[in-house]
Design a protein around this motif. Structure first.
Motif, short mmCIF file in Angstrom:
data_model
loop_
_atom_site.label_atom_id
_atom_site.label_comp_id
_atom_site.label_asym_id
_atom_site.label_seq_id
_atom_site.Cartn_x
_atom_site.Cartn_y
_atom_site.Cartn_z
N TRP A 42 0.83 -1.21 0.00
CA TRP A 42 0.00 0.00 0.00
C TRP A 42 0.87 1.26 0.00
O TRP A 42 0.56 2.24 -0.69
CB TRP A 42 -0.94 -0.03 1.20
N MET A 43 1.95 1.24 0.77
CA MET A 43 2.83 2.41 0.81
C MET A 43 3.47 2.67 -0.55
O MET A 43 3.55 3.82 -1.00
CB MET A 43 3.88 2.25 1.90
N PHE A 44 3.91 1.59 -1.22
CA PHE A 44 4.46 1.76 -2.57
C PHE A 44 3.37 2.24 -3.53
O PHE A 44 3.62 3.06 -4.41
CB PHE A 44 5.09 0.46 -3.08
N TYR A 50 4.44 1.48 -8.78
CA TYR A 50 3.57 0.34 -9.01
C TYR A 50 4.30 -0.98 -9.21
O TYR A 50 3.77 -2.03 -8.86
CB TYR A 50 2.62 0.63 -10.17
N GLY A 51 5.49 -0.95 -9.76
CA GLY A 51 6.25 -2.19 -9.90
C GLY A 51 6.56 -2.80 -8.54
O GLY A 51 6.37 -4.00 -8.32
N LYS A 52 7.02 -1.96 -7.62
CA LYS A 52 7.32 -2.44 -6.26
C LYS A 52 6.03 -2.80 -5.53
O LYS A 52 5.96 -3.81 -4.83
CB LYS A 52 8.09 -1.36 -5.49
N SER A 53 5.01 -1.98 -5.71
CA SER A 53 3.73 -2.26 -5.07
C SER A 53 3.19 -3.61 -5.51
O SER A 53 2.72 -4.40 -4.69
CB SER A 53 2.72 -1.15 -5.41
N PHE A 54 3.28 -3.88 -6.81
CA PHE A 54 2.76 -5.15 -7.33
C PHE A 54 3.45 -6.34 -6.67
O PHE A 54 2.79 -7.32 -6.31
CB PHE A 54 2.93 -5.24 -8.85
N LYS A 55 4.74 -6.26 -6.51
CA LYS A 55 5.47 -7.40 -5.92
C LYS A 55 5.00 -7.67 -4.49
O LYS A 55 4.75 -8.81 -4.12
CB LYS A 55 6.99 -7.14 -5.93
N TRP A 56 4.82 -6.62 -3.69
CA TRP A 56 4.37 -6.80 -2.31
C TRP A 56 2.90 -7.18 -2.26
O TRP A 56 2.50 -8.04 -1.47
CB TRP A 56 4.66 -5.55 -1.48
N HIS A 75 -3.89 -3.91 -10.17
CA HIS A 75 -2.66 -3.85 -10.97
C HIS A 75 -2.91 -4.47 -12.34
O HIS A 75 -2.56 -3.87 -13.36
CB HIS A 75 -1.52 -4.62 -10.28
N TYR A 76 -3.50 -5.67 -12.37
CA TYR A 76 -3.76 -6.34 -13.64
C TYR A 76 -4.85 -5.62 -14.44
O TYR A 76 -4.76 -5.51 -15.66
CB TYR A 76 -4.16 -7.80 -13.42
N GLN A 77 -5.86 -5.11 -13.78
CA GLN A 77 -6.95 -4.43 -14.45
C GLN A 77 -6.47 -3.16 -15.16
O GLN A 77 -6.88 -2.86 -16.28
CB GLN A 77 -8.03 -4.07 -13.43
N ARG A 78 -5.60 -2.41 -14.50
CA ARG A 78 -5.16 -1.11 -15.02
C ARG A 78 -3.78 -1.14 -15.68
O ARG A 78 -3.32 -0.14 -16.20
CB ARG A 78 -5.15 -0.10 -13.88
N GLY A 79 -3.10 -2.29 -15.59
CA GLY A 79 -1.77 -2.38 -16.16
C GLY A 79 -0.75 -1.54 -15.39
O GLY A 79 0.11 -0.91 -15.98
N LEU A 80 -0.85 -1.56 -14.07
CA LEU A 80 0.04 -0.77 -13.22
C LEU A 80 1.15 -1.67 -12.65
O LEU A 80 0.91 -2.50 -11.80
CB LEU A 80 -0.73 -0.13 -12.05
N GLY A 81 2.36 -1.50 -13.16
CA GLY A 81 3.50 -2.28 -12.68
C GLY A 81 3.55 -3.69 -13.25
O GLY A 81 4.45 -4.45 -12.93
#
Length: 183
Positions: A42-44, A50-56, A75-81
């Motif tokens: 959430w913090m990322f 978004y790349g870091k956020s996606f991993k966590w 992330h998958y819906q919007r293509g973020l990270g």
């Protein structure tokens, strides 16, 4: 207090938290709760990393965290990270929705109403998830309530009576855990 400790941990170790190629440091995760892992995601997310956020988030999602599941779906819906993939967005939104996350119910309705990468448009599925979202979304979430109602009115015109009845039966068969996620 716990959130403060996670924030401090995040602040001092933000560069060390994500190892090469944005992979989560699983050794570090052993000392964190699943909620702490989701909070780091959430913090990322808030920092738009978004790349870091996606991993966590995806790590927390795999461990069953409702917030990680919802954000992994986003992330998958919007293509973020990550590359946009509606099939995977649906998978993670359903996991979160089944735990009572109304925002994931709403997103499922949206995704099915348009279709997109890796997913065919399905108005009946959209109607089912919009109905579920209308039942589970708190009235204080006025924007989401209004959006769901608009989507239901639009779908009402596109579906036959028998399709709507089938969607309602399918909806009634779904057992939602009674929680309300908000992050």
């Amino acid at each position: 207090m716990k959130r403060l400790l996670v924030f401090i941990l995040f602040s001092f170790l933000s560069q060390a938290l994500v190892a090469e190629e944005n992979k989560v440091d699983t050794k570090l995760c052993e000392s964190l709760s699943v909620q702490d892992i989701a909070d780091i995601g959430w913090m990322f997310w808030q920092k738009k990393e978004y790349g870091k956020s996606f991993k966590w988030d995806s790590y927390a999602a795999k461990l069953g965290n409702i917030y990680g599941q919802k954000r992994t779906g986003l992330h998958y819906q919007r293509g973020l990270g990550v590359e946009k993939n509606y099939g995977l967005a649906v998978y993670w939104h359903k996991k979160s929705a089944m735990q009572g996350d109304y925002y994931s119910m709403y997103n499922l309705a949206l995704i099915y109403s348009t279709g997109g990468p890796n997913l065919k448009k399905d108005n009946k599925e959209s109607y089912k998830w919009a109905l579920l979202g209308s039942l589970h979304t708190p009235s204080k979430e006025q924007d989401i309530v209004e959006s769901i109602n608009q989507l239901l009115m639009s779908l009402d015109k596109k579906l036959s009576v028998s399709e709507k009845e089938k969607a309602k039966k399918d909806m009634e068969a779904i057992k939602i855990k009674q929680t309300t996620a908000s992050k």
